[in-house]
Design an enzyme around this catalytic site. Sequence first.
Site, PDB file in Angstrom:
ATOM      1  N   GLU A  44      17.039 -15.677  61.926  1.00  0.00           N
ATOM      2  CA  GLU A  44      16.182 -15.632  61.016  1.00  0.00           C
ATOM      3  C   GLU A  44      16.680 -14.593  59.619  1.00  0.00           C
ATOM      4  OE1 GLU A  44      11.456 -14.301  60.507  1.00  0.00           O
ATOM      5  OE2 GLU A  44      12.755 -13.598  62.284  1.00  0.00           O
ATOM      6  N   LYS A 110       8.041 -20.503  57.234  1.00  0.00           N
ATOM      7  CA  LYS A 110       7.355 -19.893  58.273  1.00  0.00           C
ATOM      8  C   LYS A 110       5.693 -19.831  58.366  1.00  0.00           C
ATOM      9  CE  LYS A 110       7.811 -15.297  61.031  1.00  0.00           C
ATOM     10  NZ  LYS A 110       8.275 -14.007  60.959  1.00  0.00           N
ATOM     11  N   CYS A 144      10.662 -17.470  64.662  1.00  0.00           N
ATOM     12  CA  CYS A 144      10.425 -16.015  65.146  1.00  0.00           C
ATOM     13  C   CYS A 144       8.777 -15.958  65.885  1.00  0.00           C
ATOM     14  CB  CYS A 144      10.659 -14.820  64.389  1.00  0.00           C
ATOM     15  SG  CYS A 144      10.829 -13.231  65.319  1.00  0.00           S
TER      16      CYS A 144
END
Length: 260
Positions: A44, A110, A144
């Site tokens: 990431e 995200k 994540c």
Amino acid sequence: MENELKVALVQANLIWEDPIQNRTNFSEKINGISDSVDLIVLPEMFTSGFTMNATSVAETMDGETISWLKKISKQKQTAIIGSLVISENKNYFNRLVCVEPSGKITSYDKRHTFTLAGEHKIYTAGTEKVIFNYKGWEICPLVCYDLRFPVWARNIENYDLLIYVANWPKVRVSAWDSLLKARAIENMTYCIGVNRVGLDGNNYEYTGHSASFNVLGNRMDSIQESKETIEIITLKKEHISKYREKLGFLKDRDAFNLEA
């Protein structure tokens, strides 16, 4: 061969808020990877580390890093996945991109911004789950903190591979280990997680624990913690079909109606 997919997991240290140096470092690492690899997975925010200082590192989809990814992908004839800070329509996104040798780009913003670090105050959350086809493989890319939310990853699309790119700190890495394995088991899919190592600009420590699991939740790699390393694993379609047909767990899954 569409029945197999060779994936390189690149566990690396990141230079804080320095896209130029990070691109240089990753160029060296990627150049050393076998040309037979189909897909390379980076962490990431691989150009900066997990920073809330978006203005200092943000790029556009026509910027230096996307151009670099296109060049490397074409040269190596492999797809590359990782996330970076993108500025678009006066918003900042923690955007995962997959760049293919053809120049095709698939992107995913995200969905779950990390409120504990104030990510939601800086970055605009994505609203769409993305599944894309590469070499006959249906791939679901996530980032994540998304790992903590199983409904978002629920395999209602019958995808073959779930990928998480991350900056997941040492202090909570046991959760990373457990949840990656759980996502593979509950979704009957290959699950790959690539995390960074080293210290970031906020003095948070990262110990990697990048890993890959098959549909039964069995570990497929031997990546060591806290070390920069590249490991190549081979995924096989027959493994997925064998156990999905034999066990049939996905046939009993619940249906969820997701609202952004």
